[in-house]
Each structure stands twice: as C-alpha cells, then as structure tokens.
Design a protein around this motif. Structure first.
Motif: not given
Length: 182
Positions: A85-109
């Motif tokens: 998915l191409h997009g800015d995770v901070y200025n959009s909704t994700w519209d992703i169905e239920d998931s088991d895991v989220s691996f977070i390695d984006c902006v570190h603020t």
C-alpha cells in the motif's frame, strides 16, 4: 526456516533494517503459530517484509516512499502473499481488515508511535512488534506509556541486548520488544 535470511543484511551493514538477531527471534517465535495476517507499518526496501511473508499467510505493508515500494517489490518478486500500500500512514485511514500482528517501524516520534499503535489496535491485532525500541528514546517512551496504561500486555524482549551496537556508533539502551495481549 533460517534460510530465509539469505541475502538479507544485518543492521551493521544497512542501518535502515533490523539486526539478524531481531529477525531470527521473530522467526523463532512466530514460525509455528500459524497466524494469518500481518500489517507492516513502514516497508523500507522490504527485508523485514520478506521475513514476515514466510511467517504469515498475508502481509500488508504500508510505505510512503514509492521508490522504496518498487525496491521492495523487486526484492520480494518471488513472494505472492504481500500487498503493498502506497500512502502516508499519518494522513489516511488504513482500511485493513482484522490482523494478527502489526510490525511497527515507521516514524519514531512519540505521537507517530502512539498513532501506529492506535490504528493497529483498530485492526484487532494480538501482537505488536517494534523495531528500534532499544535505540530511540522517544519511541521507547511512547511504548512504555502504552504498556503502563494497560494490564493485559505481556512483553517479550527480542534482538540484541543493551550495550550492543547493531547500528555502529549508536549503542542500544535496551532490547527491542514485541507485545502480546493476554
């Protein structure tokens, strides 16, 4: 399963990826759980994406930089279970169905990490994986605040210990971690 690490660099070779120890710990923990979907917040050029694609039936990865997406697609061209998915995770909704895991390695603020956690929780994840918890103090503070606000979290320490330098010149203050909800 460890042969999936072939051609994947350590953080000492590429500062924008995770350490091989981090990757190995992820493989060891998740390989036999048979989980279906993983969200990756921050694709970069797809090294972690590749690892995740062997552990989960489906990986949905979000990246703002189109050049990075194209490099990740090329690197993972033999994998058919990755959605980019191409997009800015901070200025959009994700519209992703239920998931088991989220691996977070984006902006570190602080605010960005809290945002990533909150959107991941809306996807009903059972696990949150964080890279750079041990190296980035603001990220660590956000995650620690989240942990302290809940009573249903189990913390698992992964990767290299405090004092090691997977990113040369930046010693770790702590391990990386992932969380799961009891």
């Amino acid at each position: 399963m460890l042969d999936i690490l072939n051609n994947i660099p350590d953080k000492r070779k590429d500062k924008n990826t995770t350490s091989l120890k981090f990757k190995t710990d992820i493989i060891d923990y998740f390989q036999d759980l048979n989980l279906k979907r993983c969200i990756e917040v921050g694709t970069n050029i797809g090294y972690s994406t590749r690892i995740l694609s062997f552990l989960f039936n489906e990986v949905i990865t979000i990246e703002n930089n189109l050049d990075n997406i194209n490099r990740a697609i090329d690197f993972n061209s033999d994998r058919d279970n990755i959605t980019y998915l191409h997009g800015d995770v901070y200025n959009s909704t994700w519209d992703i169905e239920d998931s088991d895991v989220s691996f977070i390695d984006c902006v570190h603020t602080y605010d960005a990490v809290m945002h990533d956690i909150q959107l991941s929780l809306k996807c009903n994840v059972s696990y949150l994986i964080f890279d750079d918890y041990g190296i980035d103090r603001e990220m660590k503070r956000a995650i620690d605040d989240f942990i302290n606000s809940r009573s249903d979290i189990e913390v698992v320490y992964i990767g290299e210990p405090a004092g090691s330098e997977p990113r040369i010149g930046k010693p770790l203050h702590d391990f990386s971690i992932f969380l799961f909800f009891k």
